[in-house]
Write a protein that holds these residues in place. Structure first.
Motif, PDB file in Angstrom:
ATOM      1  N   SER A  63       0.844  -1.202   0.000  1.00 11.58           N
ATOM      2  CA  SER A  63       0.000   0.000   0.000  1.00 11.58           C
ATOM      3  C   SER A  63       0.878   1.249   0.000  1.00 11.58           C
ATOM      4  CB  SER A  63      -0.900  -0.003   1.237  1.00 11.58           C
ATOM      5  OG  SER A  63      -1.677  -1.167   1.297  1.00 11.58           O
ATOM      6  N   GLU A  64       2.026   1.132   0.642  1.00 15.78           N
ATOM      7  CA  GLU A  64       2.999   2.235   0.687  1.00 15.78           C
ATOM      8  C   GLU A  64       4.401   1.644   0.675  1.00 15.78           C
ATOM      9  OE1 GLU A  64       2.514   4.843   3.989  1.00 15.78           O
ATOM     10  OE2 GLU A  64       0.337   4.995   3.764  1.00 15.78           O
ATOM     11  N   GLY A  65       5.390   2.467   0.279  1.00 12.03           N
ATOM     12  CA  GLY A  65       6.783   2.058   0.333  1.00 12.03           C
ATOM     13  C   GLY A  65       7.282   1.452  -0.961  1.00 12.03           C
ATOM     14  N   GLN A  66       8.561   1.108  -0.960  1.00  9.57           N
ATOM     15  CA  GLN A  66       9.242   0.565  -2.133  1.00  9.57           C
ATOM     16  C   GLN A  66       9.659  -0.879  -1.851  1.00  9.57           C
ATOM     17  OE1 GLN A  66       9.844   2.328  -5.003  1.00  9.57           O
ATOM     18  NE2 GLN A  66      10.907   0.624  -6.028  1.00  9.57           N
ATOM     19  N   LEU A  67       9.424  -1.776  -2.806  1.00  2.00           N
ATOM     20  CA  LEU A  67       9.792  -3.183  -2.639  1.00  2.00           C
ATOM     21  C   LEU A  67      10.486  -3.675  -3.908  1.00  2.00           C
ATOM     22  CD1 LEU A  67       9.730  -5.695  -0.856  1.00  2.00           C
ATOM     23  CD2 LEU A  67       7.460  -6.230  -1.766  1.00  2.00           C
ATOM     24  N   ASN A  68      11.789  -3.891  -3.792  1.00  2.00           N
ATOM     25  CA  ASN A  68      12.578  -4.379  -4.918  1.00  2.00           C
ATOM     26  C   ASN A  68      12.962  -5.837  -4.678  1.00  2.00           C
ATOM     27  OD1 ASN A  68      12.516  -1.803  -6.053  1.00  2.00           O
ATOM     28  ND2 ASN A  68      14.437  -1.183  -5.073  1.00  2.00           N
ATOM     29  N   VAL A  69      12.737  -6.666  -5.687  1.00  2.00           N
ATOM     30  CA  VAL A  69      13.064  -8.089  -5.607  1.00  2.00           C
ATOM     31  C   VAL A  69      13.930  -8.439  -6.813  1.00  2.00           C
ATOM     32  CG1 VAL A  69      12.157 -10.429  -5.446  1.00  2.00           C
ATOM     33  CG2 VAL A  69      10.852  -8.525  -4.474  1.00  2.00           C
ATOM     34  N   LEU A  70      15.109  -9.014  -6.559  1.00  2.00           N
ATOM     35  CA  LEU A  70      16.057  -9.365  -7.619  1.00  2.00           C
ATOM     36  C   LEU A  70      16.358  -8.159  -8.502  1.00  2.00           C
ATOM     37  CD1 LEU A  70      14.499 -12.838  -8.526  1.00  2.00           C
ATOM     38  CD2 LEU A  70      16.581 -12.424  -7.221  1.00  2.00           C
ATOM     39  N   GLY A  71      16.475  -7.004  -7.847  1.00  2.00           N
ATOM     40  CA  GLY A  71      16.848  -5.772  -8.541  1.00  2.00           C
ATOM     41  C   GLY A  71      15.729  -5.086  -9.284  1.00  2.00           C
ATOM     42  N   GLU A  72      14.501  -5.607  -9.186  1.00  2.00           N
ATOM     43  CA  GLU A  72      13.374  -5.030  -9.916  1.00  2.00           C
ATOM     44  C   GLU A  72      12.287  -4.569  -8.954  1.00  2.00           C
ATOM     45  OE1 GLU A  72      13.610  -4.577 -13.012  1.00  2.00           O
ATOM     46  OE2 GLU A  72      14.972  -6.107 -13.807  1.00  2.00           O
ATOM     47  N   ASP A  73      11.582  -3.499  -9.341  1.00  2.00           N
ATOM     48  CA  ASP A  73      10.409  -3.050  -8.595  1.00  2.00           C
ATOM     49  C   ASP A  73       9.291  -4.066  -8.827  1.00  2.00           C
ATOM     50  OD1 ASP A  73       8.070  -1.868  -7.687  1.00  2.00           O
ATOM     51  OD2 ASP A  73       8.637   0.152  -8.327  1.00  2.00           O
ATOM     52  N   ILE A  74       8.912  -4.788  -7.774  1.00  2.00           N
ATOM     53  CA  ILE A  74       7.955  -5.888  -7.925  1.00  2.00           C
ATOM     54  C   ILE A  74       6.604  -5.393  -8.431  1.00  2.00           C
ATOM     55  CG2 ILE A  74       7.100  -5.800  -5.540  1.00  2.00           C
ATOM     56  CD1 ILE A  74       7.737  -9.013  -7.586  1.00  2.00           C
ATOM     57  N   THR A  75       6.260  -4.151  -8.174  1.00  2.00           N
ATOM     58  CA  THR A  75       4.958  -3.628  -8.616  1.00  2.00           C
ATOM     59  C   THR A  75       4.924  -3.376 -10.120  1.00  2.00           C
ATOM     60  OG1 THR A  75       5.566  -1.314  -8.218  1.00  2.00           O
ATOM     61  CG2 THR A  75       4.587  -2.518  -6.367  1.00  2.00           C
ATOM     62  N   LYS A  76       6.114  -3.274 -10.746  1.00  2.00           N
ATOM     63  CA  LYS A  76       6.182  -2.973 -12.182  1.00  2.00           C
ATOM     64  C   LYS A  76       6.602  -4.177 -13.013  1.00  2.00           C
ATOM     65  CE  LYS A  76       7.264   1.883 -11.276  1.00  2.00           C
ATOM     66  NZ  LYS A  76       8.318   2.926 -11.325  1.00  2.00           N
ATOM     67  N   LYS A  77       7.366  -5.089 -12.427  1.00  2.00           N
ATOM     68  CA  LYS A  77       7.896  -6.208 -13.216  1.00  2.00           C
ATOM     69  C   LYS A  77       7.659  -7.543 -12.488  1.00  2.00           C
ATOM     70  CE  LYS A  77      11.288  -3.618 -15.872  1.00  2.00           C
ATOM     71  NZ  LYS A  77      12.668  -3.610 -16.428  1.00  2.00           N
ATOM     72  N   ALA A  78       6.424  -7.741 -12.054  1.00  2.00           N
ATOM     73  CA  ALA A  78       6.100  -8.950 -11.277  1.00  2.00           C
ATOM     74  C   ALA A  78       6.367 -10.219 -12.066  1.00  2.00           C
ATOM     75  CB  ALA A  78       4.645  -8.892 -10.817  1.00  2.00           C
ATOM     76  N   GLU A  79       5.972 -10.264 -13.347  1.00  2.00           N
ATOM     77  CA  GLU A  79       6.124 -11.494 -14.117  1.00  2.00           C
ATOM     78  C   GLU A  79       7.588 -11.848 -14.326  1.00  2.00           C
ATOM     79  OE1 GLU A  79       3.869 -11.803 -17.690  1.00  2.00           O
ATOM     80  OE2 GLU A  79       1.987 -11.186 -16.729  1.00  2.00           O
TER      81      GLU A  79
END
Length: 585
Positions: A63-79
Motif C-alpha cells: 500500500s505504501e513504500g518501495q519493494l525491490n526483488v532481484l533488482g526489480e520493482d515488484i509492482t512494475k515487473k512482477a512477471e
C-alpha cells in the motif's frame, strides 16, 4: 554484498475485510535479504510474515513504500521476477491422485522446463530429498514429512535465484524438519540460492544467517542469531524441581510472577527461566517456595531473547479465572485408570497402522502421543476419541468399552482439533450453544457453563464475534471453551498449539497444568518436542509400534545422556529403525 530483496518503509492495508474495517498487516517494514544467505522471518501468528512473502512473489502489492526483488520493482515487473523465484506456501498444492514423478512433471510443464533437462534435475532432487524410492507412489499416500519434501522438490524443478519458504516445517516431525533443513543448506552451498524463510521454530532460526523478528506488522528486532541471542546474556537460568512436584507446576509459579520473570519452560527434568534485566534471583519470591533447589546460570539461547522481545512489545494478559494452582502440592498419580488399551490394532486393508499397542492412562495424568509423520499416533488418537473403530484389541475410556459403546464413551470426552474445527460463520456464543446441545446439556446448564468458560478463557465481550474472524489465539481459546463446556473427565488435544504464537502456547500450558491438577485427564499429540516435557508420561510410536513408553526423564535417558527431548526423540527413532533394518536383513 548484493541485496536480493530490499524493502523500504513498506506497509500493507487490507480495506475489504470480513469485519468491514481496514486492517493493517504490515507497517513501515524495512529489511534486506542478502545474496547467498538464509534470512529468517520469525514472529507470532498474524505477525505479517505470509503477507510479506506473498508481496515478494507479486501476488499482492504494498500500500505504501518501495519493494525491490532481484533488482526489480515488484509492482512494475512482477512477471519477470516470478520467473526467477521459487515459492513454497504453507499449503503447497500437490496433486494427491498423481504420483511423485507426475507431480514433478506437472510443475516442470508449468515452468516450461524442456524434457532434456528434466532427467538430471529430477534425479538430483529425488536423491537430495530421499524420495528416489517413491517416484511411483501417489502423493496422497506419502507421510506429512514426505509431502513437504515433495513440495520443496516441485518448487525447485528449476533452480531459482530466490527461494521463498513460508513455514515449510509446520506440523512436521523433528526428523523430517532436520532433513528439510539439510536440503535447504545444501541448496545454498551447491546452487548459491538465496533463501527467505518464515518459521515458528527457534532452533531453525538459529540455523540462518540473518533474523528479523516481526510482530503485528512491525519489525521488533534484526540481527544475526548470535546478536539477538546475546540480548538475554546473563539472564538465563536452570533449576531442578523438588521430588514429586511436576516441572510444569514450578514453571507456572515462575511465570505467574510476571514482574520479575520474562519466560519459563520445563527442560531436561527441571525448569529453564529468564529473569527481567535489572532483577536478581533474590527478587524472585517463587524460588523461596523451593529452597532445596538451586538455580544455576546457563548460556542464553535465541528463544530466550525472542520471548523477551515479545514481552516488551505485548502486555501480558491477566491470569484467567478457574486456573488457580497450589505451587507446592505433591503430584500423586491416581490408581484409577481412565483409559485402558490392550493389544490395540488398526488395519487399512493389508496395511497395519497400529500394531498391538498397550498402555494405561490414569486419572489426572497428562499423557503424550508422539511419533514421526506416518507413525500411527494420529490413528491411535482417533480410536481413543471414538472417531475411528479399532480392528482388534481392548479399548475402554472412562470405564466404557469404546468398541461396543462409542456414543456413551464420547459423553465423557472433550476434543480440541489441530485445525480450527468449530463453525466459522457462527458467533462465539452460537458455537458454544450448538456444542452444548450436541453434548446433550439442558438449556439452563448450557447458559451456566457458558458464563464460566467465557470468563475462564477471557472471551467476555467477544460473544457476538464471528468465530472464523477471530485471531488464531482466540480461536484456540474458543475451541478449548467448547471442549470443556460439558466438564468432560478426559480432554483430547490434537496438536492444539500448532500455528499459535509462543506467548499463547505458554498460556495454554498454564491452563492445562491447572486442569490436570484438578483431576482432568489429558491426552495430547504434538510435534513440538519441548512440549513433551509437560507430560507425566509419553509414548513414542513408529511404523505402528510402540518404541518407547515412560516419563520424560525415562525417555530422555533412553535416548542418551543429557539430551533435550528433541535430541532424544530423534535418537530413539533412528536407533529403532536401524535395529529393524538389521533384523530384516
Amino acid at each position: 554484498m548484493t541485496h536480493i530483496v530490499e524493502a523500504m518503509h513498506v506497509s500493507k492495508v487490507f480495506h475489504h475485510t470480513a469485519s468491514g474495517h481496514p486492517e493493517t498487516a504490515l507497517q513501515d517494514v524495512s529489511l534486506t535479504v542478502e545474496q547467498g544467505k538464509i534470512t529468517a522471518l520469525i514472529g507470532p501468528d498474524s505477525a505479517g510474515k505470509t503477507t510479506f512473502i506473498r508481496m515478494l512473489c507479486g501476488l499482492m502489492f504494498p500500500s505504501e513504500g518501495q519493494l525491490n526483488v532481484l533488482g526489480e520493482d515488484i509492482t512494475k515487473k512482477a512477471e519477470e521476477v516470478q520467473d526467477r523465484l521459487g515459492y513454497m506456501p504453507q499449503k503447497f498444492g500437490l496433486y494427491e491422485d498423481l504420483t511423485c514423478m507426475e507431480n514433478m512433471n506437472l510443475y516442470a510443464d508449468l515452468h516450461g522446463i524442456p524434457e532434456e533437462k528434466r532427467t538430471e534435475r529430477f534425479n538430483k532432487l529425488f536423491i537430495m530429498t530421499g524420495l528416489a524410492p517413491f517416484t511411483g507412489r501417489l502423493a496422497g499416500k506419502l507421510s506429512g514429512g514426505m509431502k513437504q519434501k515433495l513440495g520443496l522438490a516441485c518448487t525447485l524443478v528449476r533452480s531459482p535465484d530466490l527461494l521463498l519458504l513460508d513455514e515449510p516445517t509446520v506440523g512436521v516431525d523433528p526428523m523430517s524438519r532436520r532433513e528439510l533443513w539439510e536440503i535447504i543448506k545444501s541448496l545454498v552451498k551447491e546452487e548459491h540460492i538465496s533463501v527467505l524463510v518464515s518459521t515458528a521454530y527457534m532452533e531453525e532460526a538459529e540455523l540462518c544467517d540473518d533474523v528479523y523478528i516481526l510482530n503485528k506488522g512491525r519489525i521488533l528486532a534484526h540481527g544475526t542469531p548470535e546478536e539477538i541471542r546475546n540480548r538475554s546474556q546473563g539472564l538465563s537460568y536452570w533449576m531442578p524441581v523438588p521430588q514429586g512436584i511436576p516441572a510444569r507446576v514450578v514453571q507456572s509459579a515462575l511465570l505467574d510472577e510476571e514482574e520479575h520473570i520474562e519466560d519459563a519452560v520445563p527442560e531436561r527434568g527441571g525448569v529453564r527461566f529468564v529473569i527481567k534485566r535489572g532483577e536478581t534471583l533474590a527478587d524472585i519470591q517463587a524460588l523461596s517456595l523451593y529452597p532445596s533447589c538451586k538455580a544455576v546460570a546457563i548460556p542464553c539461547r535465541l528463544e530466550d531473547s525472542f520471548m523477551m522481545i515479545l514481552r516488551e512489545a505485548q502486555k501480558r494478559e491477566r491470569l484467567m479465572e478457574g486456573f488457580e494452582l497450589d505451587y507446592t502440592a505433591k503430584r500423586h498419580i491416581s490408581s484409577h485408570v481412565d483409559i485402558h488399551v490392550h493389544n490395540l490394532l488398526r488395519t487399512f486393508g493389508d496395511f497395519v497402522a497400529v500394531d498391538h499397542t498397550s498402555f494405561d492412562v490414569h486419572k489426572g495424568e497428562i499423557f503424550g502421543l508422539l511419533g514421526p509423520n506416518g507413525a500411527g499416533k494420529s490413528t491411535t488418537f482417533k480410536m481413543l476419541c471414538g472417531l475411528l473403530p479399532a480392528s482388534g484389541g481392548e479399548l475402554s475410556v472412562a470405564g466404557v468399552n469404546l468398541r461396543t459403546a462409542r456414543a456413551q464413551a464420547r459423553a465423557n470426552i472433550g476434543y480440541v482439533a489441530q485445525k480450527f474445527s468449530l463453525y466459522g460463520t457462527l458467533t462465539v456464543k452460537e458455537n458454544l450453544r450448538f456444542f452444548g446441545g450436541a453434548y446433550g446439556m439442558s438449556k439452563k446448564k448450557i447458559f451456566e457453563r457458558m458464563r464460566v468458560v467465557l470468563r475462564m478463557f477471557n472471551l467476555e465481550g467477544r460473544e457476538e464475534d464471528i468465530a472464523g474472524q477471530l485471531p488464531g489465539g482466540y480461536k484456540q481459546r474458543l475451541a478449548m471453551a467448547a471442549g470443556l463446556l460439558h466438564e468432560p473427565k478426559i480432554l483430547f488435544l490434537d496438536e492444539p498449539t500448532s500455528g499459535i504464537d509462543p506467548l499463547a502456547r505458554r498460556t495454554f500450558w498454564r491452563q492445562i497444568t491447572a486442569l490436570a491438577a484438578k483431576g482432568t485427564t489429558i491426552i495430547i499429540t504434538t510435534h513440538f518436542m519441548d512440549e513433551a516435557e509437560y507430560c507425566d508420561r509419553m509414548m513414542i510410536q513408529d511404523q505402528g509400534k510402540t518404541i518407547a513408553l515412560g516419563t520424560p526423564d525415562e525417555v530422555r535417558k533412553r535416548g542418551g545422556d543429557n539430551l533435550t527431548m528433541n535430541e532424544a526423540f530423534i535418537a530413539i527413532v533412528e536407533d529403532n529403525r536401524k535395529k529393524e533394518a538389521e533384523e530384516n536383513g
